[in-house]
Scaffold this motif. Structure first.
Motif, mmCIF file in Angstrom:
data_model
loop_
_atom_site.group_PDB
_atom_site.id
_atom_site.type_symbol
_atom_site.label_atom_id
_atom_site.label_comp_id
_atom_site.label_asym_id
_atom_site.label_seq_id
_atom_site.Cartn_x
_atom_site.Cartn_y
_atom_site.Cartn_z
ATOM 1 N N MET A 1 59.927 10.538 71.891
ATOM 2 C CA MET A 1 59.374 10.742 70.563
ATOM 3 C C MET A 1 58.691 12.103 70.466
ATOM 4 N N THR A 2 57.947 12.467 71.475
ATOM 5 C CA THR A 2 57.204 13.721 71.425
ATOM 6 C C THR A 2 58.143 14.922 71.363
ATOM 7 N N GLY A 3 59.258 14.849 72.083
ATOM 8 C CA GLY A 3 60.212 15.951 72.073
ATOM 9 C C GLY A 3 60.821 16.170 70.699
ATOM 10 N N ARG A 4 61.193 15.091 70.039
ATOM 11 C CA ARG A 4 61.762 15.217 68.695
ATOM 12 C C ARG A 4 60.720 15.703 67.702
ATOM 13 N N LEU A 5 59.498 15.231 67.865
ATOM 14 C CA LEU A 5 58.410 15.674 66.991
ATOM 15 C C LEU A 5 58.149 17.161 67.179
ATOM 16 N N MET A 6 58.087 17.601 68.430
ATOM 17 C CA MET A 6 57.874 19.021 68.696
ATOM 18 C C MET A 6 59.007 19.861 68.126
ATOM 19 N N PHE A 7 60.227 19.382 68.267
ATOM 20 C CA PHE A 7 61.392 20.110 67.755
ATOM 21 C C PHE A 7 61.297 20.270 66.243
ATOM 22 N N ALA A 8 60.933 19.206 65.546
ATOM 23 C CA ALA A 8 60.832 19.256 64.091
ATOM 24 C C ALA A 8 59.665 20.136 63.649
ATOM 25 N N LEU A 9 58.539 20.012 64.319
ATOM 26 C CA LEU A 9 57.365 20.803 63.956
ATOM 27 C C LEU A 9 57.545 22.280 64.256
ATOM 28 N N PHE A 10 58.302 22.588 65.294
ATOM 29 C CA PHE A 10 58.448 23.986 65.698
ATOM 30 C C PHE A 10 59.062 24.826 64.585
ATOM 31 N N PHE A 11 60.048 24.295 63.900
ATOM 32 C CA PHE A 11 60.688 25.076 62.843
ATOM 33 C C PHE A 11 59.708 25.411 61.723
ATOM 34 N N VAL A 12 58.872 24.471 61.361
ATOM 35 C CA VAL A 12 57.900 24.703 60.289
ATOM 36 C C VAL A 12 56.815 25.668 60.759
ATOM 37 N N ILE A 13 56.270 25.429 61.941
ATOM 38 C CA ILE A 13 55.173 26.252 62.452
ATOM 39 C C ILE A 13 55.649 27.659 62.770
ATOM 40 N N ALA A 14 56.798 27.782 63.388
ATOM 41 C CA ALA A 14 57.307 29.108 63.746
ATOM 42 C C ALA A 14 57.610 29.935 62.502
ATOM 43 N N THR A 15 58.216 29.323 61.499
ATOM 44 C CA THR A 15 58.515 30.045 60.271
ATOM 45 C C THR A 15 57.237 30.530 59.604
ATOM 46 N N THR A 16 56.229 29.676 59.577
ATOM 47 C CA THR A 16 54.954 30.043 58.960
ATOM 48 C C THR A 16 54.277 31.172 59.725
ATOM 49 N N MET A 17 54.225 31.067 61.034
ATOM 50 C CA MET A 17 53.544 32.088 61.828
ATOM 51 C C MET A 17 54.307 33.414 61.820
ATOM 52 N N MET A 18 55.618 33.349 61.866
ATOM 53 C CA MET A 18 56.413 34.574 61.803
ATOM 54 C C MET A 18 56.233 35.259 60.441
ATOM 55 N N GLY A 19 56.254 34.477 59.386
ATOM 56 C CA GLY A 19 56.066 35.033 58.044
ATOM 57 C C GLY A 19 54.690 35.640 57.865
ATOM 58 N N SER A 20 53.671 34.977 58.391
ATOM 59 C CA SER A 20 52.308 35.508 58.290
ATOM 60 C C SER A 20 52.173 36.818 59.053
ATOM 61 N N ALA A 21 52.774 36.881 60.224
ATOM 62 C CA ALA A 21 52.711 38.112 61.014
ATOM 63 C C ALA A 21 53.451 39.253 60.322
#
Length: 63
Positions: A1-21
């Motif tokens: 469960m944690t792996g799938r959750l991390m996979f799903a969250l990574f796309f949202v978090i990475a996009t947000t952090m990359m855009g902010s930078a």
């Protein structure tokens, strides 16, 4: 469960952090390709530990 959750969250978090930078770099008027690519890469790398932390906190709340 944690792996799938991390996979799903990574796309949202990475996009947000990359855009902010990238916005921060563009605000500093560094509008050439190299600073933008470095900012995007830095946001991508910084998203890994943030994703791990958020995923861990969500998993703790569910238990």
């Amino acid at each position: 469960m944690t792996g799938r959750l991390m996979f799903a969250l990574f796309f949202v978090i990475a996009t947000t952090m990359m855009g902010s930078a990238i916005v921060a770099v563009l605000t500093m008027q560094l509008d050439t390709g190299k600073p933008i690519m470095i900012a995007a890469a830095a946001g991508f790398v910084a998203a890994l530990p943030v994703t791990w932390f958020v995923s861990r906190q969500i998993t703790k709340l569910r238990q």
